[in-house]
Design a protein around this motif. Structure first.
Motif, mmCIF file in Angstrom:
data_model
loop_
_atom_site.group_PDB
_atom_site.id
_atom_site.type_symbol
_atom_site.label_atom_id
_atom_site.label_comp_id
_atom_site.label_asym_id
_atom_site.label_seq_id
_atom_site.Cartn_x
_atom_site.Cartn_y
_atom_site.Cartn_z
ATOM 1 N N PHE A 1 -16.923 -50.427 60.973
ATOM 2 C CA PHE A 1 -17.107 -51.492 61.829
ATOM 3 C C PHE A 1 -15.735 -52.117 62.367
ATOM 4 O O PHE A 1 -14.973 -52.438 61.517
ATOM 5 C CB PHE A 1 -17.888 -52.722 61.068
ATOM 6 N N LEU A 2 -15.701 -52.579 63.560
ATOM 7 C CA LEU A 2 -14.513 -53.199 64.128
ATOM 8 C C LEU A 2 -15.026 -54.538 64.729
ATOM 9 O O LEU A 2 -15.983 -54.585 65.265
ATOM 10 C CB LEU A 2 -14.109 -52.203 65.300
ATOM 11 N N VAL A 3 -14.099 -55.373 64.776
ATOM 12 C CA VAL A 3 -13.977 -56.724 65.453
ATOM 13 C C VAL A 3 -12.954 -56.757 66.446
ATOM 14 O O VAL A 3 -11.907 -56.529 66.106
ATOM 15 C CB VAL A 3 -14.287 -57.679 64.335
ATOM 16 N N LEU A 4 -13.517 -56.875 67.735
ATOM 17 C CA LEU A 4 -12.420 -57.223 68.737
ATOM 18 C C LEU A 4 -12.647 -58.771 69.292
ATOM 19 O O LEU A 4 -13.820 -59.157 69.445
ATOM 20 C CB LEU A 4 -12.788 -56.078 69.970
ATOM 21 N N ASP A 5 -11.747 -59.275 69.855
ATOM 22 C CA ASP A 5 -11.682 -60.551 70.223
ATOM 23 C C ASP A 5 -12.109 -60.433 71.753
ATOM 24 O O ASP A 5 -12.522 -59.248 72.573
ATOM 25 C CB ASP A 5 -10.358 -61.238 70.008
ATOM 26 N N GLY A 6 -12.230 -61.545 72.748
ATOM 27 C CA GLY A 6 -12.690 -61.560 74.067
ATOM 28 C C GLY A 6 -11.419 -60.909 74.762
ATOM 29 O O GLY A 6 -11.712 -60.940 76.192
ATOM 30 N N LYS A 7 -10.511 -60.346 74.287
ATOM 31 C CA LYS A 7 -9.467 -59.531 75.310
ATOM 32 C C LYS A 7 -9.685 -58.126 74.882
ATOM 33 O O LYS A 7 -8.761 -57.320 75.551
ATOM 34 C CB LYS A 7 -8.136 -59.875 75.136
ATOM 35 N N GLY A 8 -10.428 -57.737 74.051
ATOM 36 C CA GLY A 8 -10.214 -56.197 73.488
ATOM 37 C C GLY A 8 -9.433 -55.794 72.565
ATOM 38 O O GLY A 8 -9.342 -54.736 72.117
ATOM 39 N N LYS A 9 -8.693 -56.992 71.628
ATOM 40 C CA LYS A 9 -7.782 -56.584 71.091
ATOM 41 C C LYS A 9 -8.685 -56.374 69.509
ATOM 42 O O LYS A 9 -9.502 -57.029 69.259
ATOM 43 C CB LYS A 9 -6.773 -57.669 70.834
ATOM 44 N N VAL A 10 -8.186 -55.268 68.926
ATOM 45 C CA VAL A 10 -8.732 -55.085 67.469
ATOM 46 C C VAL A 10 -8.233 -56.189 66.560
ATOM 47 O O VAL A 10 -6.969 -56.326 66.288
ATOM 48 C CB VAL A 10 -8.456 -53.675 66.865
ATOM 49 N N LEU A 11 -9.247 -56.988 65.951
ATOM 50 C CA LEU A 11 -8.772 -57.814 64.918
ATOM 51 C C LEU A 11 -8.988 -57.231 63.633
ATOM 52 O O LEU A 11 -8.185 -57.797 62.535
ATOM 53 C CB LEU A 11 -9.774 -59.209 65.234
ATOM 54 N N HIS A 12 -9.919 -56.350 63.221
ATOM 55 C CA HIS A 12 -10.360 -56.004 62.083
ATOM 56 C C HIS A 12 -10.935 -54.532 61.988
ATOM 57 O O HIS A 12 -11.675 -54.652 62.828
ATOM 58 C CB HIS A 12 -11.033 -56.879 61.378
ATOM 59 N N ILE A 13 -10.885 -53.926 61.180
ATOM 60 C CA ILE A 13 -11.579 -52.702 60.937
ATOM 61 C C ILE A 13 -12.279 -52.662 59.739
ATOM 62 O O ILE A 13 -11.331 -53.011 58.438
ATOM 63 C CB ILE A 13 -10.723 -51.193 61.214
ATOM 64 N N GLU A 14 -13.520 -52.546 59.308
ATOM 65 C CA GLU A 14 -14.148 -52.882 58.012
ATOM 66 C C GLU A 14 -14.690 -51.552 57.553
ATOM 67 O O GLU A 14 -15.556 -50.933 58.349
ATOM 68 C CB GLU A 14 -15.321 -53.737 58.189
ATOM 69 N N ASN A 15 -14.292 -50.952 56.371
ATOM 70 C CA ASN A 15 -14.892 -49.928 55.654
ATOM 71 C C ASN A 15 -16.155 -50.202 55.088
ATOM 72 O O ASN A 15 -16.221 -51.208 54.364
ATOM 73 C CB ASN A 15 -13.762 -49.410 54.715
ATOM 74 N N SER A 16 -17.064 -49.701 55.769
ATOM 75 C CA SER A 16 -18.630 -49.832 55.074
ATOM 76 C C SER A 16 -18.848 -49.784 53.853
ATOM 77 O O SER A 16 -19.507 -50.357 53.319
ATOM 78 C CB SER A 16 -19.645 -49.416 56.195
#
Length: 177
Positions: free
Chosen positions: A117-132
Motif C-alpha cells: 500500500f502507498l499513500v500519496l498526497d494531493g500532489k502525487g508525492k509518496v508519503l508512505h509505503i506500507e508492507n502489508s
C-alpha cells in the motif's frame, strides 16, 4: 480397473476446471489499465476533496490481495473510512503487466511483496509505503495455528496515521483558550 481410471480422470478434469474457473473469475485488478493515468486522476480528485490517495499494488493471482480486497468490501466501517478519507487506485502487478515504470516512480514498493500500500498526497508525492505483513492478524484459530488474513484494527490504525488531518501540522498546534 476401467472404472477407477474413468473416475480418477473425471475427478482430475473437474478439479482442474474448477480451479481454473476460480482463478479466471477474479477480476479485481485490471492488467490493461493505465496505472499512471489512474493515479494521476485519483491525485487530482484527492487534491480537490482534501484527501490522500491509497494505492494498492497487487494482482488477481495474489490470494492475500484478494483477501484484503474482500475484507474491505465486507467490512462496512473500514470501507466507509477509506472512502471518506482516500481516493483509491488498484495497480496491477502480474506477468501480463508489471507496471515497472510506474512502480519505479513510486519508489519500488514491490520490494515489500503483495499487496503493498502507498499513500500519496494531493500532489502525487509518496508519503508512505506500507508492507502489508504488518497488517496481518495475530489471531490463532481453534487448530492452534495463526489465522490467515489482515486485522481490521491494524488497517484502521495505519490509515488513521495517513489522513490529510493526521499529517497536517496545524492539527497539532495548541488551541487558543
Amino acid at each position: 480397473m476401467k472404472r477407477l481410471v474413468i473416475l480418477l480422470s473425471a475427478l482430475f478434469i473437474a478439479t482442474t476446471t474448477f480451479s481454473q474457473a476460480k482463478k479466471d473469475g477474479v477480476h479485481i485488478y485490471n492488467p490493461q489499465a493505465n496505472a499512471k493515468a489512474d493515479i494521476e486522476a485519483a491525485v487530482a480528485k484527492a487534491a480537490k476533496e482534501n484527501k490522500h490517495v491509497l494505492v494498492q499494488v497487487g494482482g488477481n493471482w495474489c490470494t492475500w490481495c484478494i483477501a484484503f480486497h474482500n475484507l474491505v468490501d465486507s467490512t462496512a466501517t473500514l470501507k466507509k473510512y477509506i472512502n471518506d478519507n482516500f481516493e483509491t487506485v488498484l495497480v496491477n502487478y502480474s506477468p501480463e503487466n508489471k507496471n515497472e515504470s510506474v512502480l519505479a516512480g513510486l519508489g519500488y514498493p514491490q520490494r515489500f511483496g503483495f499487496p503493498v500500500f502507498l499513500v500519496l498526497d494531493g500532489k502525487g508525492k509518496v508519503l508512505h509505503i506500507e508492507n502489508s505483513s504488518y497488517l496481518e492478524t495475530e489471531e490463532v484459530g481453534a487448530n492452534g495455528k495463526k489465522k490467515v488474513g489482515h486485522d481490521v484494527k491494524k488497517i484502521t490504525a495505519f490509515l488513521k496515521g495517513w489522513t490529510t488531518t493526521a499529517v497536517n501540522p496545524e492539527t497539532y498546534k495548541p488551541k487558543a483558550k
